[in-house]
Design a protein around this motif. Sequence first.
Motif, PDB file in Angstrom:
ATOM      1  N   GLN A   1      -7.044 -48.966 -33.677  1.00 30.01           N
ATOM      2  CA  GLN A   1      -5.775 -48.269 -33.494  1.00 30.01           C
ATOM      3  C   GLN A   1      -4.595 -49.239 -33.494  1.00 30.01           C
ATOM      4  OE1 GLN A   1      -4.647 -45.425 -33.694  1.00 30.01           O
ATOM      5  NE2 GLN A   1      -2.672 -45.445 -32.612  1.00 30.01           N
TER       6      GLN A   1
ATOM      7  N   TRP B   1      -0.923 -42.667 -30.568  1.00 31.40           N
ATOM      8  CA  TRP B   1      -1.426 -43.153 -29.292  1.00 31.40           C
ATOM      9  C   TRP B   1      -1.888 -41.990 -28.414  1.00 31.40           C
ATOM     10  CZ3 TRP B   1      -2.714 -47.955 -29.079  1.00 31.40           C
ATOM     11  CH2 TRP B   1      -2.039 -48.921 -29.832  1.00 31.40           C
TER      12      TRP B   1
ATOM     13  N   TRP C   1     -10.000 -48.953 -30.054  1.00 30.85           N
ATOM     14  CA  TRP C   1      -8.623 -49.309 -29.697  1.00 30.85           C
ATOM     15  C   TRP C   1      -8.109 -50.473 -30.551  1.00 30.85           C
ATOM     16  CZ3 TRP C   1      -4.836 -47.471 -26.378  1.00 30.85           C
ATOM     17  CH2 TRP C   1      -5.180 -46.316 -25.669  1.00 30.85           C
TER      18      TRP C   1
END
Length: 254
Positions: A34, A71, A31
């Motif tokens: 990301q 996402w 994450w």
Amino acid sequence: MDRPTSSDAQLMVAEARKAFFVMFGFLALVWLVQLANFADDYAPAREYGLVSGDVGSLPHLLTAPFLHWSWAHIESNSGPLFIFGFLAAYRGVLRFLGLSLLVAVTSGLAVWLFEGGNAETVGASGLIFGYFGYVVVRGLVDRHLVDTLIGVVMAASFAYMLTVAVPGTPGVSWLAHLGGLAGGLLGAWLFRDRTRRPGAAKPRRDSSDSSSNRPSGSSGGASGGSAPQLPGTTAPAGHPRADLHKELGDLGLL
């Protein structure tokens, strides 16, 4: 099937605790990547993704699983990645790391070798399919009842995943899924449990020894053979299924 011991249970709990933190940290890292990927308008995904047939992108076999296109992409991968990753890691974190490397390579090579059109691929779904295949067959390879039951439950609950490991779903790299699945199945064999558990192979007593050691005062009605097993009891020690009955008893199934 091998009989679990108290030391096995303690080791499994310790490894499960480590597996939880390993997967928590791994998911947090994915994450964070990301966030950086999104902040840079997904330039890292384009730069470090795996491009089929491009020799220069081969090192990206190890970076592509950490990257995602959106996402929604990372959200759909996060749950299965944690579940299957934890189940794959709780039998040993070092074994899990070796499995992860193997699956990343087999998944990426499947895309690099067979995907056409210089397609660029990123995402952790190849790892997910690898962990899934590993968890499903690990118990059978290791001859471990608990892991076999886990594999049966996972296979029955997530069999629908195999529909995206074959051609037909647009926008999905089915080759990455299929390559990851093959890597997981191979990993179950390569990283199988090679340790011999205590009591796995017990020497048989020779019949002549048992007859010579029989008490002299025994009557003819009480033979030296084993007593008949009563319903609801486990098999006596030395019985061919003693280990299986012991493990079923530990699970409350006997």
